[in-house]
Every structure is written in C-alpha cells, then in structure tokens.
Design a protein around this motif. Structure first.
Motif, short mmCIF file in Angstrom:
data_model
loop_
_atom_site.label_atom_id
_atom_site.label_comp_id
_atom_site.label_asym_id
_atom_site.label_seq_id
_atom_site.Cartn_x
_atom_site.Cartn_y
_atom_site.Cartn_z
N SER A 17 0.84 -1.19 0.00
CA SER A 17 0.00 0.00 0.00
C SER A 17 0.87 1.23 0.00
O SER A 17 2.08 1.15 0.18
CB SER A 17 -0.88 0.00 1.26
OG SER A 17 -0.05 0.03 2.40
N GLY A 18 0.24 2.38 -0.19
CA GLY A 18 0.93 3.65 -0.11
C GLY A 18 1.01 4.36 -1.45
O GLY A 18 0.57 3.84 -2.48
N SER A 19 1.55 5.57 -1.41
CA SER A 19 1.72 6.32 -2.64
C SER A 19 3.05 7.04 -2.61
O SER A 19 3.61 7.30 -1.54
CB SER A 19 0.59 7.34 -2.79
OG SER A 19 0.56 8.19 -1.65
N VAL A 20 3.58 7.31 -3.80
CA VAL A 20 4.82 8.06 -3.94
C VAL A 20 4.53 9.20 -4.91
O VAL A 20 4.51 9.01 -6.12
CB VAL A 20 5.96 7.18 -4.51
CG1 VAL A 20 7.23 8.00 -4.65
CG2 VAL A 20 6.22 5.97 -3.63
N ILE A 21 4.26 10.37 -4.35
CA ILE A 21 3.89 11.50 -5.21
C ILE A 21 5.14 12.29 -5.58
O ILE A 21 5.85 12.80 -4.71
CB ILE A 21 2.89 12.45 -4.49
CG1 ILE A 21 1.72 11.67 -3.89
CG2 ILE A 21 2.42 13.54 -5.44
CD1 ILE A 21 0.78 11.06 -4.90
N PHE A 22 5.41 12.34 -6.89
CA PHE A 22 6.55 13.09 -7.40
C PHE A 22 6.04 14.07 -8.44
O PHE A 22 5.45 13.66 -9.44
CB PHE A 22 7.56 12.12 -8.02
CG PHE A 22 8.80 12.78 -8.56
CD1 PHE A 22 9.79 13.23 -7.70
CD2 PHE A 22 8.97 12.95 -9.93
CE1 PHE A 22 10.94 13.84 -8.19
CE2 PHE A 22 10.12 13.56 -10.43
CZ PHE A 22 11.11 14.00 -9.55
N GLN A 23 6.21 15.34 -8.19
CA GLN A 23 5.71 16.38 -9.08
C GLN A 23 4.26 16.13 -9.50
O GLN A 23 3.91 16.14 -10.67
CB GLN A 23 6.61 16.49 -10.31
CG GLN A 23 8.03 16.88 -9.89
CD GLN A 23 8.93 17.15 -11.06
OE1 GLN A 23 8.71 16.64 -12.15
NE2 GLN A 23 9.95 17.95 -10.82
N GLY A 24 3.45 15.85 -8.50
CA GLY A 24 2.01 15.73 -8.74
C GLY A 24 1.53 14.37 -9.24
O GLY A 24 0.34 14.15 -9.37
N ARG A 25 2.46 13.46 -9.54
CA ARG A 25 2.04 12.15 -10.04
C ARG A 25 2.33 11.06 -9.03
O ARG A 25 3.38 11.10 -8.37
CB ARG A 25 2.82 11.83 -11.32
CG ARG A 25 2.18 12.40 -12.56
CD ARG A 25 2.63 11.61 -13.76
NE ARG A 25 4.04 11.89 -14.08
CZ ARG A 25 4.69 11.29 -15.07
NH1 ARG A 25 4.08 10.36 -15.79
NH2 ARG A 25 5.93 11.61 -15.34
N ASP A 26 1.48 10.04 -8.95
CA ASP A 26 1.78 8.90 -8.08
C ASP A 26 2.60 7.88 -8.85
O ASP A 26 2.10 7.21 -9.75
CB ASP A 26 0.48 8.26 -7.57
CG ASP A 26 0.77 7.15 -6.55
OD1 ASP A 26 1.96 6.79 -6.38
OD2 ASP A 26 -0.18 6.65 -5.94
N LEU A 27 3.87 7.78 -8.50
CA LEU A 27 4.76 6.89 -9.24
C LEU A 27 4.32 5.43 -9.17
O LEU A 27 4.58 4.65 -10.07
CB LEU A 27 6.19 6.99 -8.71
CG LEU A 27 6.87 8.36 -8.80
CD1 LEU A 27 8.32 8.25 -8.37
CD2 LEU A 27 6.79 8.91 -10.22
N LEU A 28 3.64 5.08 -8.09
CA LEU A 28 3.22 3.68 -7.95
C LEU A 28 2.08 3.34 -8.91
O LEU A 28 1.80 2.17 -9.17
CB LEU A 28 2.80 3.37 -6.51
CG LEU A 28 3.91 3.55 -5.46
CD1 LEU A 28 3.42 3.12 -4.09
CD2 LEU A 28 5.16 2.75 -5.84
N GLN A 29 1.42 4.37 -9.45
CA GLN A 29 0.36 4.13 -10.44
C GLN A 29 0.89 4.24 -11.87
O GLN A 29 0.16 3.98 -12.82
CB GLN A 29 -0.79 5.14 -10.27
CG GLN A 29 -1.38 5.20 -8.86
CD GLN A 29 -1.90 3.85 -8.40
OE1 GLN A 29 -2.42 3.07 -9.18
NE2 GLN A 29 -1.71 3.56 -7.11
N CYS A 30 2.14 4.66 -12.03
CA CYS A 30 2.70 4.82 -13.38
C CYS A 30 3.09 3.47 -13.96
O CYS A 30 3.37 2.52 -13.23
CB CYS A 30 3.95 5.70 -13.34
SG CYS A 30 3.60 7.42 -12.97
#
Ligand SMILES: Nc1ncnc2c1ncn2[C@@H]1O[C@H](COP(=O)(O)OP(=O)(O)OP(=O)(O)O)[C@@H](O)[C@H]1O
Ligand SMILES: Nc1ncnc2c1ncn2[C@@H]1O[C@H](COP(=O)(O)OP(=O)(O)OP(=O)(O)O)[C@@H](O)[C@H]1O
Ligand code: SF4
Ligand SMILES: [Mg+2]
Ligand SMILES: [Mg+2]
Lengths: 324, 337
Positions: free
Chosen positions: B69-82
């Motif tokens: 679980s969790g999120s990694v937001i980098f410059q407005g984007r969630d890297l875990l969803q990329c």
C-alpha cells in the motif's frame, strides 16, 4: 613499561608479475622499513588509507607469512629465527581477530567445535576440561553456552564477532591483533564489542594492536596511534599528543577528512583538498606524500624524510619539522 | 511545510514473501523531500533504507517483493500508479540514483565516455559526437583530471573514488536532475575520498538545484550533509527532524542510544567504556505489531509490545514515535551529555 614487541626495520615486499609484454616484475613495498616498540598493556592503533599496509604489517608481526627483511622481537626473541616447535608454542600467546571471522570458516561446523579447535590442536586438556573451557569462554564474551550446538549462520554479525573473539581468546593469549574487528558492525553493536575488548584486556592483562579505518573508533580505544602511508610510518604518538598536535600534513589531512558528528561544526571545519592515493608500485620519489602535500618543498621531492622524535614519544617523518 | 515539496511518500508498506515467511521490510513509512534539500535516511543494516529508495524507483523485485500500500507523489504524479515505461523515463530524466558499489553499475567492457554518452543519446536524442562532448563536460564537472583522456578509460582503470565520481556524472546526465538518490555513496571509500565526494555532491546540489535523498548509516556523514533526517529502525520511521533537532535534541530511545554509541561523542573524552544499546536488531520475520525497539529499550512498558505508537510532535518538524515519549524526553536528555 615492559617491552612485549620490538619491530625493527621490518619489510614485506610483494613481487607482482605485470601483465604487459615487458614481463618485468614489479615490486610492491607493502611494509617498508617499519620500526616501533609495543609495551605490555598498550593498545596500539594503526590507521591509514586502504592499501597502506595495515593488515600486512599485522600479519607479518604474527609471522602469519614470511618477511622480506628486518626483525620482530617478541620478549626479546626474533620470531623469524624460531624453529617450528618454538613457534607453535608461541602461537598460543599471539592471536588475530578479523573483520568477519566466519567468512573463512567452515559453515557446517557447530560453534562449539569452532571454539574448541584451537584447544584441541594445542592439547589443552581432557575432553571434559575442553567442554568446560568452551562454555566459560562463551559466557565471557556474552554468548549463552546454550547456543553451542548452533551453526555460524544462525548468529547475528555482532554475535559472530563475539565468537571470533572467543576463538582468539581460547588459549589465553597475551597479545591480540584486531584487524577491522568492529568495522562490519552496526554502531550500536560496535559499541558493545569495543566494551567487551576493553573488559577482556583488563581481566586478562592483554596487549592489543588495533587496526581500523574508523578514526573515531581508533581514537577512542587506543593508547598510542601509528599513522601509515604507502607502507611506511609517517607519525606515531600517544593518543593525547596526536589529538593535540598532528605534526605530519598527512595526519592532518586524514583526520580533517573524517566527518565530525556535530552539524554545527560543518562549515567551520578546515577543508584540505587531496588527490587520490598514488600507486604503491613505484611510489613517488622522496616523501611519498609530496604530490598530495600542500607544503611540499624541493627536498620533499628528492629525499625520504627519516622518522624523527620531535617531542618526547612523538615521532614524525616530515621535512617541515627537520633539516636534511 | 512552507517550502515546495518535490517528493512525498505516504504510508508505504513493502513486504517480501520468502521461504521462511513474510518479511515486512518497510512499514507505514511516510516522508517528504523539499526542493533543493538533502534528506538523510539513517538506520542500521537491514532496517529498510534501500527498500525505501527502490520503492521510489520501482526497482523492488516483484516477486518476491510486494508494495502492499501507499503512494509516492513526485511532481504531482503517483509513481506507484505509473507504468514501468513511464517510471523508466523519469529515471533517465528527473530521478537518478548512485549505488554503493560503482563497479556493479558501470559496464566493464565499455569506455566510460561512451557509457555517459549513451545516457544522453537515449534520453535526449543527441548525436554521438555531441553526446561525447557532453560526457567530457560532465567528467570535468565531477572533477576527473584530464577528462578528455579519461573518457577513453575503462572502469577498471580508474580508482574507487574516480569510479564513484563517474557514477555521479552518470546520474547528472539527466537534463534537470530533480532528485538524486544516493544509497551509501561513500561507504566503500576511504575517508579522504569520501570527503571529496561529499563536497562534490554539495557543490553540484547548489549548481543544478537538485534535491538529495542520502542513505547512510554513518552519523558523521549525516551531520556533515543533511538538512533534515529520518531515523528508521526495523522497517519503521521512529524519529524525524532537522539535522540540528536530531543532533542537539535526539528524543527517541533508539536515536539516543545510537548517538550515545558513537565513540566520537564528547562524553567519552575521559571515559573508558561506551554506553552501548544492549541486544541485537530483531529478526523482521518474528516482529509483531509493537514497537520494534521494545526488546532493547530502557523505557519499554507493556503497551510497547502491543501496538506501534502514534506520533508525538516535539517542535515544528520534529517528531518521535514512542509510547513513553513524555518520560523519555524528561529522562533521556539527562543521559545524553
Ligand atoms: N598477497 C599479496 N600479493 C600482492 N600484493 C599484496 C598482497 N597482499 C597485500 N598486497 C598489497 O599490499 C598493499 C598493502 O595491503 P594491505 O592489505 O596490508 O593494506 P591495508 O592497509 O590493510 O588496506 P585495507 O584498509 O584496504 O584493509 C596493497 O597495495 C595490497 O594490494
Ligand atoms: N529481494 C529480497 N528478498 C527478501 N528480503 C529482502 C529482499 N530485499 C530486501 N529484503 C529484506 O528487507 C529488509 C530491508 O532491507 P534493505 O536492503 O532495505 O536494508 P538497508 O537498510 O538498506 O540495509 P543496509 O544498510 O545493510 O544496506 C532486510 O531485512 C532484507 O533482508
Ligand atoms: S515505544 Fe516503548 S519500546 Fe518503543 S521506544 Fe518507546 S518506550 Fe521504547
Ligand atoms: Mg586491511
Ligand atoms: Mg542498503
């Protein structure tokens, strides 16, 4: 102070067959004309950059391999003159603790048989006496004797280092060379092992040579410190004197490169810029440190400075502090 | 947070399914990095520092790894969803990484200039000649002597310190390095070389305005480099603060013990024994829901074994996660110098 060890002009050279066509053998002077005394009860720290010859010096002193030249006197007797039998008897007195004592040991052997191996080799006593001894040493280094049937991989790094120390101490030595004995450990465990080494020294009247690249650790534990550079001693002093007054520019640069654990100091610190270590094969002429030294003068490029006692008990090999 | 946040990780949980059981390597970890700042992630071997870094980069091997679980937001984007592809693009351009052992990440059979040039050609559509010129420029930036010549060397012809500088050059090849992740960048090096590399990283940070996630177990490196610090223990964040808060006023029992274990601590000037933390790091496989430090902690009480504590904020930006925070703060500072 009683002299335990006198090292006189000790040299250990390696012949390196160079891989190019000229097929000329190069000589690597890993330990080059090193002399010092070690008093009973001292903890002598050895520091210097990787490859400067710390481990080679430690091993040569224990005659774990041959010397090229020089002498190592142990209570006045030259180790390299000793017959096999004398040397075997003496081995009990001198031990070495390595960075990870288990990387070189049989992973299929139980802890008990790893610790009792030196006891059996040296005919320590009856099987029952040996068992008793193993348990008492395990207790002493802080491993529950309960665990003696376990294998090395079942222990943490700190526990393994305790077992390595137990092995080294099994035969009641009086002199132990610790080569990066705490370097692989996490700080919190490293502190436990340093305390253990100090406790054991007090209890058994031990003398240590303590080799480590962590200058804070060496400054803490040592009574005296040797600084080596490319196979040679460049400075020796008591810990206190070396802290107060670092005479050799290399000592200054080395210690100033070591990060201090105080963020308030970070901008105040004097930064000394140094290039990379030169190759130990064909080291620079004169003082080997001259290409990296901000104070080098003409003579530094021409002649190697002798190691000179500049203050009582404080030696340095540097032309800034003496005339040729 | 007044400053602009570049990256924030929220409630990250990473597990590894191993033969012996589930290793909960990172648990409920949240952290952020502001633009232009250096965040140090510290803790003992195995506490989850590299796994945290690899989560940002999608370098966790799956299986056996699972980002629960969790999120990694980098410059407005969630890297875990990329997608893998999108993250790969980011890795080449805005997130770069330096590893502990440079030899494993440089290809031994290619000249270093060519390896650097390849990065430009892959991500910036450059011709070989132009890319090589850029490579030499970068080698100069990281202070490799005679970079024009050295570009034609193979990795094994360089010293350890020079190889690490080439790695940094490689990381800088991205056009605007937003975030550099340095995982123990100097651990294998001599202190003299370490000092040069740390200086270089600080220099570069000012020049290209990047943020640095610095992973280390060396409190000296932290003191010298960090703006802020996150202290981890056995997969958990236990303390967070500015570098001054952490060193002047360490407040979690583990951080206190860690700083007290350092032989360089002023309190050991005239003493012959260190105040070590007793015991060993716990096996992650047998850790329950409680505070992972409980078995080594002077202040632990029954509740410590039952649940992981909530956050106690001590000052703006300075927090600890400890059930007995009030007591520790009252007594802990006494033992700390
Ligand atoms: N068996 C060997 N054959 C050839 N050269 C050797 C051998 N053992 C050591 N050397 C060389 O001798 C020099 C001194 O090595 P040594 O291992 O003593 O250094 P050290 O100071 O212990 O370094 P470190 O801090 O990396 O352990 C180095 O240049 C090393 O490459
Ligand atoms: N591929 C994997 N499979 C199983 N377990 C793993 C894997 N990668 C990491 N782990 C486990 O996750 C935990 C955290 O590992 P991590 O590499 O993040 O530690 P670290 O803090 O970086 O330690 P170090 O300082 O030694 O580098 C460790 O217990 C490790 O054994
Ligand atoms: S929660 Fe309990 S065990 Fe954990 S650090 Fe605080 S007092 Fe110690
Ligand atoms: Mg060595
Ligand atoms: Mg790691």
């Amino acid at each position: 102070m009683d002299k335990l060890l006198e090292v006189k002009n000790l040299k250990k050279y390696y012949h390196i067959s160079s891989n190019n066509m000229s097929s000329q053998n190069a000589v690597l002077k890993a330990v080059d004309d090193v002399s010092f005394d070690l008093g009973k009860g001292e903890i002598l720290g050895i520091v210097g950059e990787s490859g400067c010859g710390k481990s080679t010096l430690g091993k040569t002193i224990l005659r774990l391999h041959d010397k090229t030249d020089g002498q190592v006197l142990y209570h006045g007797d030259d180790l390299f003159e000793m017959k096999h039998q004398e040397m075997t008897a003496l081995r009990k007195q001198m031990q070495m603790v390595f960075q990870d004592p288990f990387s070189s040991l049989n992973p299929r052997k139980k802890i008990s048989s790893l610790i009792d191996q030196p006891l059996r080799i040296h005919n320590y006593g009856t099987p029952a006496e040996i068992v008793e001894k193993v348990e008492s040493i395990m207790e002493e280094v802080g491993i529950n004797p309960h665990y003696k049937k376990r294998f090395p991989h079942q222990f943490s790094g700190g526990q393994r280092q305790r077992i390595g120390i137990a092995r080294a101490l099994a035969l009641n030595p009086e002199f132990v060379v610790c080569d990066e004995a705490v370097s692989a450990l996490d700080v919190s465990v490293q502190a436990q092992i340093l305390n253990l080494l100090l406790d054991l020294r007090e209890k058994h009247d031990l003398t240590y040579i303590f080799i480590a690249h962590d200058l804070a650790v060496v400054e803490f534990i040592s009574t005296r410190i040797i600084v080596m550079y490319l196979g040679k001693i460049v400075e020796v002093a008591s810990k206190e004197d070396l802290k107060k007054n670092r005479l050799h520019p290399y000592t200054k640069a080395l210690f100033s490169a070591f990060p201090m654990t105080d963020p308030h100091q970070r901008d105040k610190k004097e930064k000394i810029v140094m290039g990379d270590v030169p190759s130990p094969i064909n080291p620079p002429s004169g003082c080997h440190f001259h290409p990296r030294c901000p104070f080098a003068k003409d003579i530094c490029r021409q002649e190697y400075p002798p190691l000179k006692e500049l203050e009582s008990g404080h030696f340095a090999a540097c032309w800034l502090h003496q005339e040729s | 947070m007044s400053e602009e946040t570049l990256l924030s990780m929220e409630n990250i949980n990473v597990h590894f399914n191993t033969r012996r059981g589930v290793v909960k390597a990172v648990r409920d970890l949240s952290l952020y990095i502001n633009k232009g700042e250096t965040l140090a992630l510290v803790g003992e071997s195995g506490c989850g520092k590299s796994v945290t870094a690899h989560t940002i980069n999608q370098l966790i091997p799956m299986p056996p790894g699972v980002i629960e679980s969790g999120s990694v937001i980098f410059q407005g984007r969630d890297l875990l969803q990329c997608t893998q592809r999108e993250v790969q693009d980011l890795r080449g351009t805005q997130i770069s990484m330096i590893f502990q052992e440079p030899m494993t990440s440089l290809n031994p059979v290619f000249k270093i200039g060519d390896q650097l040039a390849d990065v430009f050609m892959a991500h910036q559509d450059m011709k070989k000649k132009e890319a090589l010129a850029k490579a030499v420029e970068l080698l100069k930036l990281v202070k490799i002597p005679s970079p024009e010549k050295r570009a034609y060397d193979y990795p094994h012809q360089l010293s350890g310190g020079m190889r690490q500088r080439v790695m940094i050059a490689m990381a800088l090849a991205s056009p605007d390095s937003g975030l550099m992740i340095a995982d123990e960048p100097t651990t294998a090096l001599d202190v003299t070389i370490q000092a040069q590399i740390l200086d270089l990283l600080n220099d570069l940070k000012d020049k290209v305005n990047m943020s640095l996630l610095l992973i280390t177990h060396d409190m000296g490196v932290v003191a010298e480099m960090a703006d802020r610090v996150v202290v981890m223990y056995a997969g958990r964040k236990v303390e967070e603060g500015t570098v001054y808060q952490i060193f002047d006023n360490p407040s979690h029992p583990y951080t206190l013990g860690l700083l007290n274990s350092l032989p360089s601590n002023d309190k050991y000037k005239n003493s012959t024994r260190l105040e070590a933390i007793p015991g060993n790091v716990p096996d992650l496989l047998s850790l329950g829901e409680g505070c992972p430090f409980a078995n080594r902690c002077n202040w632990s009480s029954d509740v410590c074994n039952k649940s992981f504590p909530g956050k106690t904020e001590l000052a703006e930006g300075h927090s600890i996660w400890c059930h007995n925070a009030t007591k520790v703060i009252a007594e802990g500072t006494k033992t700390n110098g």
